[in-house]
Design an enzyme around this catalytic site. Structure first.
Site, PDB file in Angstrom:
ATOM      1  CB  SER A  56      -0.917   0.055   1.242  1.00  0.00           C
ATOM      2  OG  SER A  56      -0.023  -0.058   2.748  1.00  0.00           O
ATOM      3  N   GLY A  93      -2.093  -4.348   1.163  1.00  0.00           N
ATOM      4  CA  GLY A  93      -2.051  -5.546   1.582  1.00  0.00           C
ATOM      5  C   GLY A  93      -0.703  -7.085   1.611  1.00  0.00           C
ATOM      6  CG  ASN A 121       1.750  -5.331   4.707  1.00  0.00           C
ATOM      7  OD1 ASN A 121       0.807  -4.827   5.829  1.00  0.00           O
ATOM      8  ND2 ASN A 121       1.412  -4.971   3.068  1.00  0.00           N
ATOM      9  CG  ASP A 204      -3.450   4.258   8.657  1.00  0.00           C
ATOM     10  OD1 ASP A 204      -2.698   5.162   8.687  1.00  0.00           O
ATOM     11  OD2 ASP A 204      -3.639   3.689   7.352  1.00  0.00           O
ATOM     12  CG  HIS A 207      -1.310   3.465   5.082  1.00  0.00           C
ATOM     13  ND1 HIS A 207      -2.203   3.041   5.564  1.00  0.00           N
ATOM     14  CD2 HIS A 207      -0.659   2.697   3.627  1.00  0.00           C
ATOM     15  CE1 HIS A 207      -1.989   2.051   4.907  1.00  0.00           C
ATOM     16  NE2 HIS A 207      -1.498   1.135   4.434  1.00  0.00           N
TER      17      HIS A 207
END
Length: 228
Positions: A56, A93, A121, A204, A207
């Protein structure tokens, strides 16, 4: 009577010449158009490809893809008049295992530069460190085997100590170890100056914002520039 026949013959000769000239002109125009189209296609084919293969972060989660750091690389290359095409192979992801399984599809077109941005991830999910390292090595091996001249850049990553400090420390060591083993270029930490800064990240906390991606671009660009 003879004079009329002579006149008719002359007119027929002139008409035939005009038809032949007209056909010849159309043929020339057609050839010119085909040559132009071929030249245009040839120029496009000569574009060198930079492939950002990641998760991402490369995909530009939460923002316009053009404002993510791969898009900013394309914009800089265009401004410099460089004949490069940036392909954004980021998938939100994505893990190293997932990247390895989908790599072949992206290797249909030879990358001049291959930027590997995976593993974050894995770390956030607590995947076994040896598995992450093995997958990164396998991805690099697959690219090198198919395209020995491709320049490979590995984007280093760090993770918060959610899985314990020991895991976090060992995770960070994976990237320099892989880069040294495979003799590829290493970006020490992709999110240098961005990670942990709320003003540069989306709510979040993971990012980057558009401003954050500008900083990531500044981190990545020198490694691209020295390889183009």
């Amino acid at each position: 009577m003879k004079r009329q026949k002579s006149t008719l013959a002359l007119l027929l000769l002139l008409f035939t010449s005009m038809v032949l000239f007209s056909c010849g002109g159309n043929s020339s125009e057609t050839q010119t158009a085909e040559q132009t189209e071929t030249t245009s296609e040839s120029q496009e084919e000569k574009q060198k490809v930079i492939l950002f293969f990641g998760n991402s972060l490369s995909a530009g989660y939460g923002i316009d893809p053009e404002d993510a750091f791969p898009g900013l690389v394309q914009a800089r290359l265009d401004s410099l008049g460089e004949n490069f095409k940036v392909i954004n192979g980021g998938l939100s992801g994505e893990t190293t295992a997932g990247g390895l399984s989908r790599l072949d599809w992206f290797l249909e077109e030879e990358p001049y530069i291959f930027v590997l941005e995976l593993g974050g991830n894995d770390g956030l999910r607590g995947i076994q460190l040896s598995e992450t390292k093995k997958n990164l090595l396998a991805i690099i091996d697959k690219v090198s085997a198919k395209y020995p001249n491709t320049k490979i850049i590995l984007a280093g990553m760090q993770i918060p100590p959610n899985m314990g400090q020991e895991y976090t420390d060992e995770f960070m060591k994976i990237y320099p170890a892989v880069a040294a083993e495979k003799q590829v270029t290493l970006i020490p930490f992709l999110l240098e100056g961005v990670a942990g800064n709320p003003e540069l990240n989306l709510p979040d906390g993971i990012h980057p914002t558009e401003e954050g991606h500008q900083i990531v671009f500044g981190t990545v660009w020198p490694f691209i520039e020295e390889n183009i």
